[in-house]
Design a protein around this motif. Structure first.
Motif, PDB file in Angstrom:
ATOM      1  N   TYR A 104       6.984  10.555  -7.971  1.00  0.00           N
ATOM      2  CA  TYR A 104       6.261  10.001  -6.814  1.00  0.00           C
ATOM      3  C   TYR A 104       6.870  10.381  -5.457  1.00  0.00           C
ATOM      4  CZ  TYR A 104       3.914   6.995 -10.237  1.00  0.00           C
ATOM      5  OH  TYR A 104       3.177   6.524 -11.288  1.00  0.00           O
ATOM      6  N   GLY A 105       8.023  11.070  -5.481  1.00  0.00           N
ATOM      7  CA  GLY A 105       8.615  11.541  -4.223  1.00  0.00           C
ATOM      8  C   GLY A 105       9.520  10.548  -3.524  1.00  0.00           C
ATOM      9  N   LYS A 106       9.522   9.284  -3.959  1.00  0.00           N
ATOM     10  CA  LYS A 106      10.348   8.267  -3.279  1.00  0.00           C
ATOM     11  C   LYS A 106      10.348   6.981  -4.102  1.00  0.00           C
ATOM     12  CE  LYS A 106       6.464   6.255  -0.811  1.00  0.00           C
ATOM     13  NZ  LYS A 106       6.029   5.466   0.300  1.00  0.00           N
ATOM     14  N   VAL A 107      11.247   6.072  -3.754  1.00  0.00           N
ATOM     15  CA  VAL A 107      11.209   4.695  -4.279  1.00  0.00           C
ATOM     16  C   VAL A 107      11.357   3.757  -3.082  1.00  0.00           C
ATOM     17  CG1 VAL A 107      12.369   2.968  -5.704  1.00  0.00           C
ATOM     18  CG2 VAL A 107      12.211   5.318  -6.529  1.00  0.00           C
ATOM     19  N   ASP A 108      10.476   2.770  -2.982  1.00  0.00           N
ATOM     20  CA  ASP A 108      10.525   1.817  -1.867  1.00  0.00           C
ATOM     21  C   ASP A 108      11.030   0.447  -2.296  1.00  0.00           C
ATOM     22  OD1 ASP A 108       9.007   3.449   0.234  1.00  0.00           O
ATOM     23  OD2 ASP A 108       7.564   3.429  -1.425  1.00  0.00           O
ATOM     24  N   GLY A 156      -1.623  -2.234  -4.045  1.00  0.00           N
ATOM     25  CA  GLY A 156      -1.580  -0.829  -3.615  1.00  0.00           C
ATOM     26  C   GLY A 156      -0.367  -0.032  -4.037  1.00  0.00           C
ATOM     27  N   ALA A 157       0.535  -0.630  -4.858  1.00  0.00           N
ATOM     28  CA  ALA A 157       1.765   0.080  -5.231  1.00  0.00           C
ATOM     29  C   ALA A 157       1.533   1.027  -6.413  1.00  0.00           C
ATOM     30  CB  ALA A 157       2.849  -0.926  -5.603  1.00  0.00           C
ATOM     31  N   LYS A 158       2.378   2.072  -6.455  1.00  0.00           N
ATOM     32  CA  LYS A 158       2.488   2.932  -7.638  1.00  0.00           C
ATOM     33  C   LYS A 158       3.683   2.417  -8.422  1.00  0.00           C
ATOM     34  CE  LYS A 158       0.788   6.704  -4.873  1.00  0.00           C
ATOM     35  NZ  LYS A 158       1.246   7.632  -3.836  1.00  0.00           N
ATOM     36  N   LEU A 159       3.554   2.425  -9.755  1.00  0.00           N
ATOM     37  CA  LEU A 159       4.541   1.723 -10.581  1.00  0.00           C
ATOM     38  C   LEU A 159       5.387   2.644 -11.437  1.00  0.00           C
ATOM     39  CD1 LEU A 159       2.067  -0.976 -11.988  1.00  0.00           C
ATOM     40  CD2 LEU A 159       3.578  -1.216  -9.985  1.00  0.00           C
ATOM     41  N   VAL A 160       6.684   2.364 -11.474  1.00  0.00           N
ATOM     42  CA  VAL A 160       7.580   2.963 -12.456  1.00  0.00           C
ATOM     43  C   VAL A 160       8.108   1.813 -13.298  1.00  0.00           C
ATOM     44  CG1 VAL A 160       9.679   4.302 -12.824  1.00  0.00           C
ATOM     45  CG2 VAL A 160       8.203   4.812 -10.858  1.00  0.00           C
ATOM     46  N   GLN A 205       0.825  -1.210   0.000  1.00  0.00           N
ATOM     47  CA  GLN A 205       0.000   0.000   0.000  1.00  0.00           C
ATOM     48  C   GLN A 205       0.862   1.265   0.000  1.00  0.00           C
ATOM     49  OE1 GLN A 205      -3.345  -0.649  -0.188  1.00  0.00           O
ATOM     50  NE2 GLN A 205      -3.417   1.489  -0.860  1.00  0.00           N
ATOM     51  N   ASP A 206       0.650   2.122  -1.019  1.00  0.00           N
ATOM     52  CA  ASP A 206       1.334   3.416  -1.155  1.00  0.00           C
ATOM     53  C   ASP A 206       2.855   3.311  -1.332  1.00  0.00           C
ATOM     54  OD1 ASP A 206      -1.133   4.705  -0.947  1.00  0.00           O
ATOM     55  OD2 ASP A 206      -1.030   4.625   1.245  1.00  0.00           O
ATOM     56  N   LYS A 207       3.345   2.115  -1.614  1.00  0.00           N
ATOM     57  CA  LYS A 207       4.770   1.961  -1.921  1.00  0.00           C
ATOM     58  C   LYS A 207       4.991   2.328  -3.395  1.00  0.00           C
ATOM     59  CE  LYS A 207       5.939  -0.195   1.997  1.00  0.00           C
ATOM     60  NZ  LYS A 207       6.741   0.450   3.020  1.00  0.00           N
ATOM     61  N   VAL A 208       6.200   2.800  -3.696  1.00  0.00           N
ATOM     62  CA  VAL A 208       6.567   3.087  -5.082  1.00  0.00           C
ATOM     63  C   VAL A 208       7.545   2.007  -5.534  1.00  0.00           C
ATOM     64  CG1 VAL A 208       7.627   4.752  -6.642  1.00  0.00           C
ATOM     65  CG2 VAL A 208       6.233   5.557  -4.712  1.00  0.00           C
ATOM     66  N   ASN A 253      -1.899   3.554 -11.177  1.00  0.00           N
ATOM     67  CA  ASN A 253      -0.917   4.624 -11.186  1.00  0.00           C
ATOM     68  C   ASN A 253       0.411   4.090 -11.734  1.00  0.00           C
ATOM     69  OD1 ASN A 253       0.096   7.140 -10.542  1.00  0.00           O
ATOM     70  ND2 ASN A 253      -0.917   7.144  -8.545  1.00  0.00           N
ATOM     71  N   ALA A 254       0.690   4.366 -13.018  1.00  0.00           N
ATOM     72  CA  ALA A 254       1.883   3.786 -13.644  1.00  0.00           C
ATOM     73  C   ALA A 254       2.569   4.795 -14.552  1.00  0.00           C
ATOM     74  CB  ALA A 254       1.496   2.554 -14.454  1.00  0.00           C
ATOM     75  N   THR A 255       3.900   4.816 -14.496  1.00  0.00           N
ATOM     76  CA  THR A 255       4.695   5.684 -15.365  1.00  0.00           C
ATOM     77  C   THR A 255       5.714   4.818 -16.085  1.00  0.00           C
ATOM     78  OG1 THR A 255       4.531   7.481 -13.780  1.00  0.00           O
ATOM     79  CG2 THR A 255       6.299   7.644 -15.395  1.00  0.00           C
TER      80      THR A 255
END
Ligand code: NAI
Length: 245
Positions: free
Chosen positions: A81-85, A30-34, A5-8, A56-58
């Motif tokens: 996204y402000g960060k990478v996890d 729940g992750a945002k994707l690069v 959840q909310d991890k990049v 949410n994907a870039t």
């Protein structure tokens, strides 16, 4: 609440096969994707497909063997996204050829993508994770990082390199809140198999079938999430029994 959840999450080789299946599962958790890949057309299509489903994907076009492009992946990810996890360090190429026919250029190319590329992206992620107080890396190796096989010396040597690179990096950052593990797939039905005889690969697998990219994604999720919070420097072999023989 998803497991990511909310991890990049940065996923290299993220628009095809194992990477794409993992992207979908990470998003469901729940992750945002690069998503990083050299294949620009496939990348743009996959990004659109995911966005149209509200994910949410870039997509970033980059070659994992280029130090500059690898650096830029993390700059763009953090700008966006402000960060990478999480890093799923998964881009790779196959190489099947009798050793007496293998050119040095082919050897170099295979090792450059499958080992050097994994190192460069892991190093760039580690630099960010040290600033950010932690992170998780899953490298894609192969069951051929554990056992030998005729006809793919360069690939097997590179993948064994990934297994021991993973051990070494895992140890180096074990007390810095950075966990680093590797996935070692068996024969998985993805585009990398190309023209390889799938029936032969199926017969060589004790479970008498090829693995699915979605089955790899579940193992990657385990290593990328807190479910594996006491695991580092190690490999998970998911191969339908191949290396147990
Ligand atoms: P795939 O061919 O579907 O995906 C690999 C992706 O990596 C492609 O989208 C490709 O464009 C990208 N890529 C290749 N070179 C790149 C570079 N220099 N920079 C950026 N992107 C690059 O294949 P698959 O099966 O999903 O492969 C993923 C990983 O799994 C690879 O590392 C592969 O070696 C490994 N693997 C696959 C197995 C299989 O049977 N499918 C078995 C064991 C390991």
């Amino acid at each position: 609440m998803g497991k990511l959840q909310d991890k990049v999450a940065v996923i290299t080789g993220g628009v095809s096969g194992i990477g794409a299946a993992t992207a979908r599962l990470f998003a469901a958790e729940g992750a945002k994707l690069v998503l990083v890949d050299m294949n620009e057309e496939k990348g743009a299509d996959f990004e659109q497909e995911l966005k149209s489903e509200g994910i949410n994907a870039t997509f970033i076009k980059a070659d994992v063997t280029s130090e500059k492009e690898v650096h830029d992946i993390f700059t763009t990810a953090i700008d966006t996204y402000g960060k990478v996890d999480v890093l799923f360090n998964n881009a790779g190429i196959g190489n099947v050829k009798p050793t007496e026919e293998l050119t040095y250029a082919e050897w170099r190319k295979t090792v450059e993508v499958d080992l050097d590329g994994v190192f460069l992206v892991a190093q760039a992620a580690i630099k960010e994770f040290l600033k950010a107080d932690g992170g998780v890396i899953v490298n894609t190796a192969s069951m051929y990082g554990w056992v030998g096989a005729p006809g793919s010396a360069a690939y097997n040597a590179a993948k064994a390199g990934v297994v021991n690179l993973t051990r070494s990096l895992g140890l180096e950052y074990a007390n810095r809140n950075i966990r680093i593990n590797a996935l070692c797939p068996g024969y998985i039905d993805t585009p990398i198999l190309g023209e390889t005889d799938r029936e032969m690969l199926t017969n060589a697998t004790p479970m008498k079938r090829l693995g699915k990219a979605e089955e790899m994604a579940k193992a990657v999720l385990f290593m990328a999430s807190d479910d594996s919070s006491f695991m580092t420097g190690n490999s998970l072999v998911v191969d339908g029994g191949y290396t147990a023989q």
